[in-house]
Write a protein that holds these residues in place. Structure first.
Motif, mmCIF file in Angstrom:
data_model
loop_
_atom_site.group_PDB
_atom_site.id
_atom_site.type_symbol
_atom_site.label_atom_id
_atom_site.label_comp_id
_atom_site.label_asym_id
_atom_site.label_seq_id
_atom_site.Cartn_x
_atom_site.Cartn_y
_atom_site.Cartn_z
ATOM 1 N N CYS A 106 0.851 -1.191 0.000
ATOM 2 C CA CYS A 106 0.000 0.000 0.000
ATOM 3 C C CYS A 106 0.886 1.240 0.000
ATOM 4 O O CYS A 106 2.103 1.140 0.122
ATOM 5 N N THR A 107 0.275 2.393 -0.093
ATOM 6 C CA THR A 107 1.005 3.649 -0.056
ATOM 7 C C THR A 107 0.638 4.393 1.216
ATOM 8 O O THR A 107 -0.526 4.448 1.602
ATOM 9 N N ASP A 109 1.577 8.041 3.680
ATOM 10 C CA ASP A 109 2.150 9.380 3.710
ATOM 11 C C ASP A 109 2.996 9.547 4.966
ATOM 12 O O ASP A 109 2.557 9.211 6.060
ATOM 13 N N LEU A 114 5.277 10.104 -0.099
ATOM 14 C CA LEU A 114 4.615 8.802 -0.178
ATOM 15 C C LEU A 114 5.647 7.687 -0.151
ATOM 16 O O LEU A 114 6.679 7.764 -0.822
ATOM 17 N N HIS A 116 5.981 3.207 -0.018
ATOM 18 C CA HIS A 116 5.309 1.920 -0.136
ATOM 19 C C HIS A 116 5.537 1.149 1.155
ATOM 20 O O HIS A 116 6.664 1.073 1.652
#
Length: 174
Positions: A106-107, A109, A114, A116
């Motif tokens: 997923c990404t 913050d 950003l 992974h």
């Protein structure tokens, strides 16, 4: 890992930053790019082998005097688990940290950038730390003993000749 997930930030008292790289995505170009004269980085140690237990430690050249290391752990996946490995250079012991299989990314913050991350981050943190919601001082953390999921996986002998030991005085050489 736990600092990002728990606090949405870096752990202020830590001395390194850890990143994971899927082992199957390794290319020798990565190492040559990091070690190139024009690179802002310097590879300060290489442990293990790309086929199993690879770990790189990188310094940022522009941060002369900094004690922050960037550890790049290569993530290996078997049928039902993922793992990373490490080496105690002085005892030659090889360690592994086992995780639930990391099957999707997923990404997230972190301060406007950003990154992974494994989608099953909480499951991984539970396996590694147990109570990861409570911060623990770095001074009480022992890299090869404090994790719940660490185990000794043997020792290296002759294979160590192909590794790069920790550099103690690399800053003076820049």
């Amino acid at each position: 890992r736990s600092g990002w997930y728990r606090d949405c930030s870096l752990i202020p008292h830590t001395t390194d930053i850890d990143f994971g790289i899927r082992a199957e995505e390794f290319s020798p170009v990565l190492l040559s790019d990091l070690d190139a004269a024009r690179s802002p980085y310097k590879v300060s140690r290489i442990f293990g082998f790309p086929s199993d237990s690879y770990e790189l430690t990188v310094k940022v050249k522009a941060w002369k005097g900094s004690t922050v290391d960037i550890d790049l752990f290569f993530i290996y996946t078997k049928s039902n688990e993922s793992y990373v490995a490490g080496l105690d250079w002085y005892t030659r012991k090889k360690y592994t940290w086992s995780y639930p299989r990391i099957s999707s990314i997923c990404t997230a913050d972190l301060h406007g950038s950003l990154f992974h991350v494994p989608c099953n981050a909480e499951e991984i943190l539970n396996m590694e730390y147990g109570d990861w919601q409570r911060d623990s001082p770095t001074s009480r953390f022992v890299w090869n003993k404090s994790h719940r999921n660490v185990r000794v996986e043997g020792a290296y002998t002759e294979q160590m000749k192909g590794m790069r030991p920790p550099l103690r005085r690399w800053i003076q050489d820049l």
